[in-house]
Motif scaffolding. Structure first.
Motif, PDB file in Angstrom:
ATOM      1  N   PRO A  83       0.806  -1.220   0.000  1.00  0.00           N
ATOM      2  CA  PRO A  83       0.000   0.000   0.000  1.00  0.00           C
ATOM      3  C   PRO A  83       0.839   1.270   0.000  1.00  0.00           C
ATOM      4  N   LYS A  84       2.080   1.187   0.480  1.00  0.00           N
ATOM      5  CA  LYS A  84       2.959   2.363   0.472  1.00  0.00           C
ATOM      6  C   LYS A  84       3.300   2.802  -0.946  1.00  0.00           C
ATOM      7  N   SER A  85       3.260   1.867  -1.893  1.00  0.00           N
ATOM      8  CA  SER A  85       3.560   2.218  -3.283  1.00  0.00           C
ATOM      9  C   SER A  85       2.457   3.087  -3.887  1.00  0.00           C
ATOM     10  N   LEU A  86       1.300   3.124  -3.237  1.00  0.00           N
ATOM     11  CA  LEU A  86       0.182   3.940  -3.710  1.00  0.00           C
ATOM     12  C   LEU A  86      -0.180   5.035  -2.718  1.00  0.00           C
ATOM     13  N   SER A  87       0.665   5.259  -1.759  1.00  0.00           N
ATOM     14  CA  SER A  87       0.421   6.269  -0.718  1.00  0.00           C
ATOM     15  C   SER A  87      -0.866   5.972   0.054  1.00  0.00           C
ATOM     16  N   LEU A  88      -1.102   4.702   0.299  1.00  0.00           N
ATOM     17  CA  LEU A  88      -2.265   4.300   1.077  1.00  0.00           C
ATOM     18  C   LEU A  88      -1.798   3.790   2.431  1.00  0.00           C
ATOM     19  N   PRO A  89      -2.451   4.206   3.502  1.00  0.00           N
ATOM     20  CA  PRO A  89      -2.079   3.691   4.820  1.00  0.00           C
ATOM     21  C   PRO A  89      -2.316   2.174   4.893  1.00  0.00           C
ATOM     22  N   GLU A  90      -1.319   1.462   5.331  1.00  0.00           N
ATOM     23  CA  GLU A  90      -1.410   0.006   5.393  1.00  0.00           C
ATOM     24  C   GLU A  90      -2.585  -0.462   6.247  1.00  0.00           C
ATOM     25  N   GLU A  91      -2.830   0.241   7.355  1.00  0.00           N
ATOM     26  CA  GLU A  91      -3.926  -0.182   8.238  1.00  0.00           C
ATOM     27  C   GLU A  91      -5.292  -0.033   7.577  1.00  0.00           C
ATOM     28  N   LYS A  98     -10.571  -9.083  -1.228  1.00  0.00           N
ATOM     29  CA  LYS A  98      -9.999  -9.076  -2.576  1.00  0.00           C
ATOM     30  C   LYS A  98     -10.742  -8.139  -3.517  1.00  0.00           C
ATOM     31  N   SER A  99     -12.055  -8.237  -3.568  1.00  0.00           N
ATOM     32  CA  SER A  99     -12.813  -7.426  -4.528  1.00  0.00           C
ATOM     33  C   SER A  99     -12.759  -5.942  -4.165  1.00  0.00           C
ATOM     34  N   ASP A 100     -12.738  -5.611  -2.878  1.00  0.00           N
ATOM     35  CA  ASP A 100     -12.628  -4.205  -2.476  1.00  0.00           C
ATOM     36  C   ASP A 100     -11.276  -3.628  -2.885  1.00  0.00           C
ATOM     37  N   LYS A 101     -10.209  -4.399  -2.707  1.00  0.00           N
ATOM     38  CA  LYS A 101      -8.877  -3.941  -3.116  1.00  0.00           C
ATOM     39  C   LYS A 101      -8.836  -3.706  -4.628  1.00  0.00           C
ATOM     40  N   ARG A 102      -9.450  -4.606  -5.373  1.00  0.00           N
ATOM     41  CA  ARG A 102      -9.459  -4.464  -6.836  1.00  0.00           C
ATOM     42  C   ARG A 102     -10.257  -3.226  -7.246  1.00  0.00           C
ATOM     43  N   LEU A 103     -11.373  -3.014  -6.600  1.00  0.00           N
ATOM     44  CA  LEU A 103     -12.218  -1.857  -6.881  1.00  0.00           C
ATOM     45  C   LEU A 103     -11.472  -0.552  -6.598  1.00  0.00           C
ATOM     46  N   ILE A 104     -10.858  -0.453  -5.436  1.00  0.00           N
ATOM     47  CA  ILE A 104     -10.146   0.769  -5.052  1.00  0.00           C
ATOM     48  C   ILE A 104      -8.953   1.018  -5.967  1.00  0.00           C
ATOM     49  N   LEU A 105      -8.192  -0.033  -6.271  1.00  0.00           N
ATOM     50  CA  LEU A 105      -7.050   0.140  -7.157  1.00  0.00           C
ATOM     51  C   LEU A 105      -7.498   0.576  -8.552  1.00  0.00           C
ATOM     52  N   ALA A 106      -8.563   0.002  -9.062  1.00  0.00           N
ATOM     53  CA  ALA A 106      -9.068   0.397 -10.386  1.00  0.00           C
ATOM     54  C   ALA A 106      -9.490   1.865 -10.378  1.00  0.00           C
ATOM     55  N   GLN A 107     -10.185   2.303  -9.319  1.00  0.00           N
ATOM     56  CA  GLN A 107     -10.577   3.713  -9.214  1.00  0.00           C
ATOM     57  C   GLN A 107      -9.351   4.612  -9.191  1.00  0.00           C
ATOM     58  N   LEU A 108      -8.368   4.233  -8.402  1.00  0.00           N
ATOM     59  CA  LEU A 108      -7.157   5.038  -8.277  1.00  0.00           C
ATOM     60  C   LEU A 108      -6.403   5.121  -9.597  1.00  0.00           C
ATOM     61  N   VAL A 109      -6.265   3.999 -10.269  1.00  0.00           N
ATOM     62  CA  VAL A 109      -5.544   3.949 -11.541  1.00  0.00           C
ATOM     63  C   VAL A 109      -6.242   4.819 -12.590  1.00  0.00           C
ATOM     64  N   VAL A 110      -7.550   4.712 -12.695  1.00  0.00           N
ATOM     65  CA  VAL A 110      -8.288   5.501 -13.687  1.00  0.00           C
ATOM     66  C   VAL A 110      -8.252   6.988 -13.324  1.00  0.00           C
ATOM     67  N   THR A 111      -8.369   7.315 -12.059  1.00  0.00           N
ATOM     68  CA  THR A 111      -8.312   8.716 -11.637  1.00  0.00           C
ATOM     69  C   THR A 111      -6.947   9.318 -11.929  1.00  0.00           C
ATOM     70  N   GLU A 112      -5.872   8.602 -11.584  1.00  0.00           N
ATOM     71  CA  GLU A 112      -4.527   9.100 -11.860  1.00  0.00           C
ATOM     72  C   GLU A 112      -4.304   9.280 -13.354  1.00  0.00           C
ATOM     73  N   ALA A 113      -4.775   8.328 -14.153  1.00  0.00           N
ATOM     74  CA  ALA A 113      -4.641   8.428 -15.610  1.00  0.00           C
ATOM     75  C   ALA A 113      -5.423   9.626 -16.137  1.00  0.00           C
ATOM     76  N   SER A 114      -6.609   9.864 -15.592  1.00  0.00           N
ATOM     77  CA  SER A 114      -7.441  10.998 -16.013  1.00  0.00           C
ATOM     78  C   SER A 114      -6.756  12.323 -15.722  1.00  0.00           C
ATOM     79  N   VAL A 115      -6.210  12.436 -14.535  1.00  0.00           N
ATOM     80  CA  VAL A 115      -5.505  13.676 -14.164  1.00  0.00           C
ATOM     81  C   VAL A 115      -4.313  13.888 -15.082  1.00  0.00           C
ATOM     82  N   PHE A 116      -3.535  12.842 -15.311  1.00  0.00           N
ATOM     83  CA  PHE A 116      -2.361  12.968 -16.158  1.00  0.00           C
ATOM     84  C   PHE A 116      -2.726  13.371 -17.591  1.00  0.00           C
TER      85      PHE A 116
END
Length: 123
Positions: A83-91, A98-116
């Motif tokens: 989680p440190k690689s994405l600036s997310l608190p480990e706790e 599993k599905s929540d992690k996939r959902l959050i990572l997908a949101q983060l990836v798309v948001t970062e790509a959109s901003v860029f």
């Protein structure tokens, strides 16, 4: 330059609104049950709705899709992700299933790509 920055901000705010308003749908019919790296279906879950709601150009859409795919590839499997690689608190990351992690990572990836792709800057 200011016009592009305004567009980027508007695009980002619209994207956030889409993600937030779609929460009910995300949990009723999610494609977030795969193993390994994020799939195209998981990223497309956000990309398709974003394209329809924001009416972005094909060029910007293709940039976001390419960047999202690249970032998902780099991030790797959400189950083994540091989680440190994405600036997310480990706790906050570890207790998710599993599905929540996939959902959050997908949101983060798309948001970062959109901003860029709309501002030329990283988040």
């Amino acid at each position: 330059m200011e016009k592009g920055l305004r567009f980027g901000r508007a695009f980002l705010l619209t994207s956030i609104a889409i993600f937030t308003s779609a929460c009910d749908q995300l949990f009723t019919d999610p494609p977030f049950d795969a193993d390994g790296k994020l799939t195209s279906a998981e990223l497309d879950h956000f990309l398709v709705g974003m394209k329809e709601a924001t009416n972005i150009s094909e060029k910007v859409y293709n940039c976001i899709k390419t960047q999202a795919d690249r970032r998902a590839e780099i991030a790797g499997d959400p189950e083994t992700l540091d989680p440190k690689s994405l600036s997310l608190p480990e706790e906050n990351w570890v207790p998710f299933d599993k599905s929540d992690k996939r959902l959050i990572l997908a949101q983060l990836v798309v948001t970062e790509a959109s901003v860029f792709c709309t501002t030329g800057r990283e988040m």
